[in-house]
Design a protein around this motif. Structure first.
Motif, PDB file in Angstrom:
ATOM      1  N   SER A 119       0.751  -1.150   0.157  1.00  0.00           N
ATOM      2  CA  SER A 119      -0.176   0.090   0.031  1.00  0.00           C
ATOM      3  C   SER A 119       0.734   1.233  -0.198  1.00  0.00           C
ATOM      4  CB  SER A 119      -0.885  -0.048   1.133  1.00  0.00           C
ATOM      5  OG  SER A 119      -0.078  -0.110   2.405  1.00  0.00           O
ATOM      6  N   ALA A 120       1.902   1.100   0.083  1.00  0.00           N
ATOM      7  CA  ALA A 120       2.959   2.599   0.338  1.00  0.00           C
ATOM      8  C   ALA A 120       3.939   2.324  -1.113  1.00  0.00           C
ATOM      9  CB  ALA A 120       3.778   2.533   1.312  1.00  0.00           C
ATOM     10  N   THR A 121       4.319   3.465  -1.561  1.00  0.00           N
ATOM     11  CA  THR A 121       5.311   3.534  -2.654  1.00  0.00           C
ATOM     12  C   THR A 121       5.905   5.071  -2.528  1.00  0.00           C
ATOM     13  OG1 THR A 121       3.815   4.663  -4.397  1.00  0.00           O
ATOM     14  CG2 THR A 121       3.895   2.246  -4.460  1.00  0.00           C
ATOM     15  N   ALA A 122       7.240   4.774  -2.909  1.00  0.00           N
ATOM     16  CA  ALA A 122       8.050   6.009  -3.192  1.00  0.00           C
ATOM     17  C   ALA A 122       8.611   5.900  -4.592  1.00  0.00           C
ATOM     18  CB  ALA A 122       9.287   6.164  -2.175  1.00  0.00           C
ATOM     19  N   SER A 123       8.275   6.906  -5.388  1.00  0.00           N
ATOM     20  CA  SER A 123       8.533   6.844  -6.837  1.00  0.00           C
ATOM     21  C   SER A 123       9.334   8.121  -7.185  1.00  0.00           C
ATOM     22  CB  SER A 123       7.291   6.770  -7.535  1.00  0.00           C
ATOM     23  OG  SER A 123       6.520   5.695  -7.644  1.00  0.00           O
ATOM     24  N   LEU A 124      10.244   7.848  -8.314  1.00  0.00           N
ATOM     25  CA  LEU A 124      11.040   8.872  -8.640  1.00  0.00           C
ATOM     26  C   LEU A 124      11.109   8.683 -10.326  1.00  0.00           C
ATOM     27  CD1 LEU A 124      13.344  11.104  -8.466  1.00  0.00           C
ATOM     28  CD2 LEU A 124      15.058   9.201  -8.235  1.00  0.00           C
ATOM     29  N   ASP A 125      10.815   9.816 -10.879  1.00  0.00           N
ATOM     30  CA  ASP A 125      10.960   9.664 -12.424  1.00  0.00           C
ATOM     31  C   ASP A 125      11.584  10.975 -12.632  1.00  0.00           C
ATOM     32  OD1 ASP A 125       8.890  11.696 -12.410  1.00  0.00           O
ATOM     33  OD2 ASP A 125       7.457  10.108 -12.713  1.00  0.00           O
ATOM     34  N   ALA A 126      11.580  11.368 -14.184  1.00  0.00           N
ATOM     35  CA  ALA A 126      12.146  12.488 -14.681  1.00  0.00           C
ATOM     36  C   ALA A 126      11.519  13.772 -14.266  1.00  0.00           C
ATOM     37  CB  ALA A 126      12.058  12.433 -16.082  1.00  0.00           C
ATOM     38  N   ASN A 127      10.070  13.566 -13.870  1.00  0.00           N
ATOM     39  CA  ASN A 127       9.536  14.844 -13.601  1.00  0.00           C
ATOM     40  C   ASN A 127       9.167  14.876 -12.007  1.00  0.00           C
ATOM     41  OD1 ASN A 127       9.000  15.529 -16.249  1.00  0.00           O
ATOM     42  ND2 ASN A 127       7.554  13.718 -16.404  1.00  0.00           N
ATOM     43  N   ASP A 128       9.115  14.221 -11.277  1.00  0.00           N
ATOM     44  CA  ASP A 128       8.963  14.322  -9.872  1.00  0.00           C
ATOM     45  C   ASP A 128       9.292  13.049  -8.991  1.00  0.00           C
ATOM     46  OD1 ASP A 128       6.828  12.316 -10.134  1.00  0.00           O
ATOM     47  OD2 ASP A 128       5.387  13.887 -11.178  1.00  0.00           O
ATOM     48  N   VAL A 161       0.793   6.584   0.339  1.00  0.00           N
ATOM     49  CA  VAL A 161       0.471   5.602   1.186  1.00  0.00           C
ATOM     50  C   VAL A 161      -1.108   5.291   1.334  1.00  0.00           C
ATOM     51  CG1 VAL A 161       0.500   5.065   3.828  1.00  0.00           C
ATOM     52  CG2 VAL A 161       2.371   6.196   2.744  1.00  0.00           C
ATOM     53  N   GLY A 162      -1.411   4.103   1.161  1.00  0.00           N
ATOM     54  CA  GLY A 162      -3.015   3.913   1.066  1.00  0.00           C
ATOM     55  C   GLY A 162      -3.619   4.386   0.065  1.00  0.00           C
ATOM     56  N   GLY A 163      -2.979   4.698  -1.192  1.00  0.00           N
ATOM     57  CA  GLY A 163      -3.361   5.221  -2.137  1.00  0.00           C
ATOM     58  C   GLY A 163      -3.838   6.960  -1.933  1.00  0.00           C
ATOM     59  N   VAL A 164      -3.176   7.417  -0.829  1.00  0.00           N
ATOM     60  CA  VAL A 164      -3.187   8.979  -0.724  1.00  0.00           C
ATOM     61  C   VAL A 164      -1.797   9.409  -0.878  1.00  0.00           C
ATOM     62  CG1 VAL A 164      -3.703  10.739   0.833  1.00  0.00           C
ATOM     63  CG2 VAL A 164      -5.106   8.718   0.810  1.00  0.00           C
ATOM     64  N   THR A 165      -1.602  10.617  -1.844  1.00  0.00           N
ATOM     65  CA  THR A 165      -0.375  11.053  -1.897  1.00  0.00           C
ATOM     66  C   THR A 165       0.103  12.016  -0.675  1.00  0.00           C
ATOM     67  OG1 THR A 165      -0.645  11.177  -4.329  1.00  0.00           O
ATOM     68  CG2 THR A 165       1.151  12.424  -3.397  1.00  0.00           C
ATOM     69  N   GLY A 166       1.140  11.553   0.007  1.00  0.00           N
ATOM     70  CA  GLY A 166       1.613  12.249   1.007  1.00  0.00           C
ATOM     71  C   GLY A 166       2.553  13.377   0.712  1.00  0.00           C
ATOM     72  N   SER A 167       3.297  13.071  -0.246  1.00  0.00           N
ATOM     73  CA  SER A 167       4.328  14.323  -0.705  1.00  0.00           C
ATOM     74  C   SER A 167       4.391  14.066  -2.233  1.00  0.00           C
ATOM     75  CB  SER A 167       5.734  13.906   0.057  1.00  0.00           C
ATOM     76  OG  SER A 167       5.501  14.183   1.297  1.00  0.00           O
ATOM     77  N   LEU A 168       4.527  15.440  -2.663  1.00  0.00           N
ATOM     78  CA  LEU A 168       4.757  15.366  -3.999  1.00  0.00           C
ATOM     79  C   LEU A 168       5.688  16.452  -4.420  1.00  0.00           C
ATOM     80  CD1 LEU A 168       4.429  14.413  -7.160  1.00  0.00           C
ATOM     81  CD2 LEU A 168       2.620  15.829  -7.218  1.00  0.00           C
ATOM     82  N   ILE A 169       6.874  16.113  -5.003  1.00  0.00           N
ATOM     83  CA  ILE A 169       8.000  17.065  -5.558  1.00  0.00           C
ATOM     84  C   ILE A 169       8.069  17.080  -6.733  1.00  0.00           C
ATOM     85  CG2 ILE A 169      10.231  18.164  -5.113  1.00  0.00           C
ATOM     86  CD1 ILE A 169      10.448  16.390  -2.420  1.00  0.00           C
ATOM     87  N   SER A 170       7.596  18.180  -7.397  1.00  0.00           N
ATOM     88  CA  SER A 170       7.476  18.005  -8.881  1.00  0.00           C
ATOM     89  C   SER A 170       8.116  19.358  -9.556  1.00  0.00           C
ATOM     90  CB  SER A 170       6.097  18.381  -9.321  1.00  0.00           C
ATOM     91  OG  SER A 170       6.037  18.499 -10.658  1.00  0.00           O
ATOM     92  N   SER A 171       8.819  19.208 -10.810  1.00  0.00           N
ATOM     93  CA  SER A 171       9.533  20.351 -11.563  1.00  0.00           C
ATOM     94  C   SER A 171       8.597  21.466 -11.799  1.00  0.00           C
ATOM     95  CB  SER A 171      10.149  19.911 -12.946  1.00  0.00           C
ATOM     96  OG  SER A 171       8.912  19.317 -13.718  1.00  0.00           O
ATOM     97  N   THR A 172       7.234  21.020 -11.868  1.00  0.00           N
ATOM     98  CA  THR A 172       6.305  22.400 -12.173  1.00  0.00           C
ATOM     99  C   THR A 172       6.096  22.903 -10.664  1.00  0.00           C
ATOM    100  OG1 THR A 172       4.418  20.865 -11.900  1.00  0.00           O
ATOM    101  CG2 THR A 172       5.603  21.298 -14.021  1.00  0.00           C
ATOM    102  N   GLY A 173       6.464  22.396  -9.502  1.00  0.00           N
ATOM    103  CA  GLY A 173       6.216  23.099  -8.169  1.00  0.00           C
ATOM    104  C   GLY A 173       4.902  22.331  -7.577  1.00  0.00           C
TER     105      GLY A 173
END
Length: 199
Positions: free
Chosen positions: A173-182, A187-199
């Motif tokens: 139920s929990a993931t940490a993802s890193l790609d070219a944009n963010d 956790v549990g389908g809810v985005t706890g944090s998002l760091i994006s190139s667009t802000g």
């Protein structure tokens, strides 16, 4: 010389001769049998009959100290059958352990390659699906293929690395993802944090 034992053709002395009789053809040099040809086997001897090469209906056999150390027929074997040896057949090439029965390496004619442990369990498998490196069981492994690198623990994917990014799983139920944009943490389908190139 011809008698009830057969026909003996002598060389320069009585210890070197050829004997033709009901057993077959025997060639002897200095009282040491060099070759024996019968209806079923043709043998060539070394220093004694314990060291020999035999041609039989199933192929060629090589003996050292009366132990068969190689055979060439439908299946080729190099090494004693009860010790470490290699076999080549129409379908596989195998390398067997010192007990003579545990397969340690197998190369199949379809291109599949298996490396195995002392219990003959596959530890590295190479096939069209990629290269799989297994841990202590078949459900924990790393898979390298065209999709990237996938790490699996007890049949649960824990990490995926590919050309687009990286995803690390915490259970199901929990993931940490890193790609070219963010970078995202979910956790549990809810985005706890998002760091994006667009802000």
């Amino acid at each position: 010389q011809a008698d009830t034992k057969g026909v003996k053709v002598l060389a320069d002395n009585t210890t070197t001769f050829g004997l033709f009789n009901g057993t077959g053809i025997t060639l002897v040099d200095n009282n040491v049998t060099g070759s024996l040809i019968t209806a079923t086997t043709s043998s060539m001897f070394g220093a004694s009959s314990n060291d020999r090469v035999e041609v039989v209906d199933t192929g060629l056999k090589v003996y050292e100290s009366n132990h068969q150390v190689a055979s060439f027929g439908n299946t080729i074997r190099v090494g004693r059958a009860d010790e470490a040896h290699q076999t080549i057949s129409a379908t596989t090439t195998q390398f067997l352990d010192g007990d003579g029965s545990t397969v340690r390496v197998q190369i199949a004619n379809d291109g599949n390659v298996d490396l195995r442990d002392s219990n003959s369990a596959i530890k590295v498998a190479v096939n069209t699906a990629g290269v799989k490196v297994l841990a202590d069981n078949t459900s924990t492994f790393g898979l390298f293929n065209a999709s990237g690198l996938t790490l699996v623990d007890n049949n649960v994917t824990s990490s995926v690395f590919d050309s687009t990014g990286t995803t690390i799983f915490g259970g199901t139920s929990a993931t940490a993802s890193l790609d070219a944009n963010d970078i995202s943490f979910i956790v549990g389908g809810v985005t706890g944090s998002l760091i994006s190139s667009t802000g």
